[in-house]
Design an enzyme around this catalytic site. Structure first.
Site, PDB file in Angstrom:
ATOM      1  N   GLY A 105       6.350 -11.405  39.668  1.00 53.40           N
ATOM      2  CA  GLY A 105       5.834 -12.529  40.450  1.00 53.40           C
ATOM      3  C   GLY A 105       4.601 -12.151  41.243  1.00 53.40           C
ATOM      4  O   GLY A 105       3.739 -12.999  41.500  1.00 53.40           O
ATOM      5  N   ALA A 106       4.497 -10.874  41.611  1.00 53.41           N
ATOM      6  CA  ALA A 106       3.327 -10.432  42.365  1.00 53.41           C
ATOM      7  C   ALA A 106       2.060 -10.512  41.528  1.00 53.41           C
ATOM      8  O   ALA A 106       0.953 -10.592  42.073  1.00 53.41           O
ATOM      9  CB  ALA A 106       3.552  -8.999  42.850  1.00 53.41           C
ATOM     10  N   CYS A 128      10.521 -12.361  27.651  1.00 52.49           N
ATOM     11  CA  CYS A 128      10.444 -11.186  28.525  1.00 52.49           C
ATOM     12  C   CYS A 128       9.170 -11.362  29.351  1.00 52.49           C
ATOM     13  O   CYS A 128       9.008 -12.405  29.982  1.00 52.49           O
ATOM     14  CB  CYS A 128      10.461  -9.892  27.721  1.00 52.49           C
ATOM     15  SG  CYS A 128       9.262  -9.819  26.372  1.00 52.49           S
ATOM     16  N   SER A 129       8.272 -10.401  29.322  1.00 54.84           N
ATOM     17  CA  SER A 129       7.016 -10.580  30.055  1.00 54.84           C
ATOM     18  C   SER A 129       5.978 -11.287  29.185  1.00 54.84           C
ATOM     19  O   SER A 129       5.597 -12.421  29.456  1.00 54.84           O
ATOM     20  CB  SER A 129       6.490  -9.221  30.536  1.00 54.84           C
ATOM     21  OG  SER A 129       7.389  -8.633  31.458  1.00 54.84           O
ATOM     22  N   ASP A 130       5.544 -10.606  28.134  1.00 57.41           N
ATOM     23  CA  ASP A 130       4.565 -11.207  27.225  1.00 57.41           C
ATOM     24  C   ASP A 130       5.204 -11.925  26.056  1.00 57.41           C
ATOM     25  O   ASP A 130       4.527 -12.673  25.344  1.00 57.41           O
ATOM     26  CB  ASP A 130       3.613 -10.129  26.702  1.00 57.41           C
ATOM     27  CG  ASP A 130       2.755  -9.539  27.818  1.00 57.41           C
ATOM     28  OD1 ASP A 130       2.324 -10.314  28.691  1.00 57.41           O
ATOM     29  OD2 ASP A 130       2.528  -8.313  27.823  1.00 57.41           O
ATOM     30  N   ARG A 187      10.532  -7.184  23.625  1.00 55.88           N
ATOM     31  CA  ARG A 187      11.968  -7.419  23.757  1.00 55.88           C
ATOM     32  C   ARG A 187      12.367  -8.804  23.251  1.00 55.88           C
ATOM     33  O   ARG A 187      13.439  -8.972  22.655  1.00 55.88           O
ATOM     34  CB  ARG A 187      12.373  -7.249  25.230  1.00 55.88           C
ATOM     35  CG  ARG A 187      12.338  -5.824  25.713  1.00 55.88           C
ATOM     36  CD  ARG A 187      12.373  -5.708  27.221  1.00 55.88           C
ATOM     37  NE  ARG A 187      11.087  -6.062  27.828  1.00 55.88           N
ATOM     38  CZ  ARG A 187      10.785  -5.891  29.108  1.00 55.88           C
ATOM     39  NH1 ARG A 187      11.697  -5.362  29.926  1.00 55.88           N
ATOM     40  NH2 ARG A 187       9.607  -6.217  29.596  1.00 55.88           N
ATOM     41  N   ILE A 228       8.589  -1.120  27.601  1.00 55.70           N
ATOM     42  CA  ILE A 228       8.140  -0.249  26.511  1.00 55.70           C
ATOM     43  C   ILE A 228       7.925   1.184  26.981  1.00 55.70           C
ATOM     44  O   ILE A 228       8.100   2.125  26.203  1.00 55.70           O
ATOM     45  CB  ILE A 228       6.842  -0.796  25.885  1.00 55.70           C
ATOM     46  CG1 ILE A 228       5.717  -0.850  26.907  1.00 55.70           C
ATOM     47  CG2 ILE A 228       7.088  -2.174  25.274  1.00 55.70           C
ATOM     48  CD1 ILE A 228       4.355  -1.196  26.299  1.00 55.70           C
TER      49      ILE A 228
END
Length: 833
Positions: free
Chosen positions: A330-331, A440-442, A446, A355
């Protein structure tokens, strides 16, 4: 590179040397030279191990493979390092590795000689350690004072550092016979299958004119990203809810990292549940940012449940990251969803690490296997190595410590976390008919692992050869897993500035490989790596490891074998084919990969075509009828083990493993198949013989019937002839029957005698009715028929003869014959006297 001169007193070429080395102690026999590449290529052109367009560029004789204590010749081609055994001139698999499959290599020097080389002043104290991405650590030994290692390292640096993606061997080799059909067509065909439109076949014309936008009641294919304007890392075609417009999709993409908006990866053909994927939402540091279009798009996955009027299915939003990592993102503007903002949703965190953690875990596992394998990179058996963290002397505490090192690598723990998350997702879809959104993030590491494994569990089609290809091409290639970054290859975005950064062998918290473990004996001089420190990670290898764990749990559910996965991974790491080059579908299209490079799938299919189901890639235990539905492994079955075919093939090459059992089972299957064919052939011959016997039996019955009728006809004719003969003779006539069946009637009247032959009338069954012949004669005028004095002109030679009397006799014959003809109908009339 400056060519080295041959050693003093050595005038012959290395490749022509007839002197053999007697083990590693005979270093005075080593010859060394750098030869012209053209002459090398022609000299080794007859090697069976050379691939198409592969050329030998460098040669070094007398090199020692420290792992196996074997002397041989080191060759560098435009594709790989090759090590040929000195005695057999055969390729040694352990010492042969493609350049791109090398993670790093180090120059090492032994300050203190080990016992095995203590009495040899020319011992191999110049070492080159090559660390592979396929779990191997290889060490080559060179003679001191000859600058052999320096020449090899220089040649290796030049060959192992392609400046551009087009310099890879895959482009040099070209498509050859393993042509690559357009992967876009295969992606569309898979979409059509998921939509229930399998009768449709994709084509380039369909792609060019955009007519691939088919749909069913719930979902549709959009061409909104056909030019990769919506999302550069997504495929040209996306499957989305039918109720969402393209305008809403464009707005929703702005709320997701890298514009990777929620799209459908798989849909259940019966229940309508879907597995969707995306990247993290951009909720910001305060977690208060929202997007109505994104919420509308995600809510559209909650379609109505079949059989439940008005009821909507539940939606699980699965965040693959640990919750603290999601909050920390979130940052940087990322974060995770709030269930209060998304219709009928529940947020679940799976706690799978990133990763960087996986890269460190893989490195620790590789070092552990090298240290505790049958033979290690320093050539020493793990049973003979002493130390507190080895098996030394059979000390039980040491054994326990070595096992704990495996646990400290956390590789198996990471595998278990992924499997547990996948089993949970599959159970929600199969048992609750719920939809699941994974990110996940991108959304390309995952997320891809989870969605593709869940599809593998839910859809039996993906457990076949063709289905596995469709799954990898859809979830991994089309949806933009960055293979170039994760595997460590040059890509388009680097614009020709691909460099292998030099890294020192810095101390780690985890024990390193045995060569580096020799206390005070190794100096790591330099290290070259084939990846950037922040991008390389064995994510796809980890996924294949998870697939192998599922195959161990369900040995009859997969058409392919673990050996197929190993060969598949080797092909990927070698970059021999173009399928997995670059980071996205867009980049592969820019490079023209499908037109200029060979296809890995075509190569593997060609290997199987020669042996059919008996090939090592085929699972001899495969039973599709037994596992024709979803696989839902219980939690107790998710405890993973090392993947023996991959993890142990270099560290423990001679140890028994599952491959031997598979080979025996495969041999039995081949024998069974041969016996089955022989049985079918024997049954076919039996059927043919049975048909022939039946046909002959029918013919025999027919012949018997014909024979019986003929005998009855002959018997009847004999009786009739006898009766007629007696009747005619009673009138004063003599009846004579010849052998050919002709009948002659003689009539005597005093001194005159007339004779007349009565022709027989043939019937269809080649029989003759004598009574009919006589009847036909007697129906004519007596004088015209029987009188011998009758001329051809119809005149009588003796008009004064007693023709009236003769005529009355034959008229009587006619009358009597009519009686005989009537009597002949009654069988009893011809009874024996």
């Amino acid at each position: 590179m400056t060519a080295l001169r041959p050693l003093p007193g050595r005038s012959r070429s290395l490749r022509c040397s007839s002197e053999k080395m007697e083990g590693i102690g005979s270093w005075d026999m080593i010859e060394w030279s750098k030869l012209d590449s053209a002459s090398l290529s022609s000299s080794y052109s007859n090697l069976d191990c050379l691939l198409e367009s592969e050329r030998i560029l460098f040669e070094a004789c007398g090199v020692i493979l420290i792992n196996t204590n074997e002397a041989g010749t080191l060759l560098l081609s435009n594709f790989r390092i090759m090590f040929l055994s000195e005695g057999t001139r055969k390729l040694v698999p352990l010492g042969t590795i493609p350049f791109v499959a090398i993670e790093k290599f180090n120059k090492l020097a032994l300050k203190v000689q080990s016992n095995k080389y203590h009495n040899d002043e020319n011992a191999p104290n110049r070492l080159l350690q090559v660390t592979g991405k396929d779990m191997r650590i290889v060490v080559y030994g060179f003679r001191p004072g000859t600058k052999q290692r320096r020449a090899v390292v220089d040649a290796l640096l030049r060959s192992n550092k392609p400046e551009r993606v087009w310099d890879l061997y895959a482009f040099t080799c070209g498509p050859s016979k393993f042509g690559n059909a357009n992967p876009k067509e295969r992606l569309l065909n898979e979409y059509f299958r998921l939509l229930g439109k399998s009768s449709q076949q994709a084509s380039m014309n369909m792609i060019d004119d955009g007519s691939f936008t088919l749909s069913n009641e719930l979902w549709r294919i959009t061409n909104l990203n056909s030019n990769y304007d919506l999302c550069q890392s997504y495929p040209f075609a996306l499957m989305v809810p039918k109720s969402i417009s393209d305008e809403d999709l464009i707005q929703a993409s702005t709320f997701r990292a890298r514009c990777r908006l929620p799209v459908i990866s798989w849909c259940h053909p019966g229940s309508g549940a879907v597995i969707a994927r995306s990247s993290q939402p951009l909720v910001g540091l305060m977690m208060n940012m929202r997007s109505s279009c994104d919420e509308k798009l995600v809510a559209s996955f909650c379609t109505q449940l079949a059989g439940h009027k008005g009821a909507r299915r539940k939606l699980y939003i699965v965040d693959a990251r640990p919750k603290k990592n999601a909050l920390a993102n979130g940052a940087m503007g990322g974060g995770s969803e709030s269930s209060s903002n998304y219709f009928k949703s529940e947020i679940v965190f799976l706690g799978i690490d990133n990763i960087h953690t996986m890269r460190e875990s893989f490195s620790r596992l590789r070092d552990y296997l090298d240290m505790h394998g049958t033979t290690s990179s320093d050539g020493t058996s793990s049973f003979l190595r002493h130390g507190a963290s080895t098996w030394g002397g059979g000390n039980l505490s040491s054994m326990s410590a070595s096992v704990s090192l495996l646990g400290d690598s956390n590789w198996l723990s990471h595998i278990q976390s992924i499997l547990a998350g996948v089993a949970w997702i599959a159970a929600r879809v199969a048992m609750e008919s719920a939809s699941v959104l994974v990110h996940c993030s991108d959304g390309w590491d995952r997320t891809t692992q989870l969605t593709s494994l869940a599809c593998l569990l839910l859809d039996p089609y993906y457990r076949t050869f063709s289905g596995f290809q469709a799954l990898v091409e859809k979830d991994w290639l089309a949806f933009g897993h960055p293979f170039s970054d994760r595997v460590g290859m040059p890509n388009v975005s680097e614009s020709g500035n691909f460099e292998l950064p030099i890294q020192s062998s810095s101390a780690r918290s985890f024990p390193s490989s045995p060569v580096q473990q020799l206390s005070g004996s190794v100096i790591a001089q330099s290290s070259s790596s084939s990846y950037g420190p922040n991008n390389y990670s064995p994510i796809f290898l980890q996924w294949l490891d998870c697939v192998s764990q599922l195959m161990r749990m369900y040995p009859s559910a997969f058409e392919f074998s673990p050996t197929f996965l190993v060969d598949f991974m080797d092909c990927l790491l070698s970059c021999r084919f173009g399928n997995f080059l670059c980071n996205s579908e867009k980049e592969r299209q820019q490079c023209g990969i499908s037109e200029t490079c060979g296809c890995l799938w075509a190569y593997l299919a060609d290997l199987r075509s020669s042996s059919a189901t008996s090939h090592v890639h085929c699972n001899p235990l495969y039973d599709p009828s037994r596992y024709d539905g979803p696989l839902l492994p219980p939690a107790a079955a998710l405890a993973p083990t090392l993947w023996p075919q991959f993890h142990l093939r270099w560290a423990c090459p001679v140890e028994p493993n599952a491959t031997e059992t598979e080979d025996r089972c495969r041999a039995m299957a081949v024998k069974y198949s041969e016996m089955k064919k022989e049985k079918e052939e024997a049954e076919r011959k039996v059927d043919e013989l049975s048909s022939a016997v039946e046909s002959l039996s029918e013919e025999l019955v027919t012949e018997r019937d014909i024979s019986r009728v003929a005998r009855e006809s002959a018997k009847r004719a004999t009786k009739e002839c006898a009766v007629i003969s007696r009747a005619v003779q009673s009138l004063g006539c003599k009846v004579k029957f010849t052998k050919n069946g002709d009948c002659t009637v003689e009539v005597e009247d005093g001194p005159q005698k007339c004779s007349h032959s009565i022709p027989q009338k043939p019937y269809e069954d080649n029989t003759t009715d004598v009574s009919e012949s006589i009847s036909s004669v007697t129906e004519q005028n007596v004088c015209e028929a029987l009188c011998p004095l009758r001329t051809r002109e119809g005149m009588c030679r003796r008009p004064d003869a007693g023709c009236a009397q003769i005529g009355s006799q034959f008229l009587g014959l006619k009358t009597n014959f009519e009686a005989f003809e009537k009597l002949s109908i009654q069988e009893g009339y011809f009874a024996a006297e």
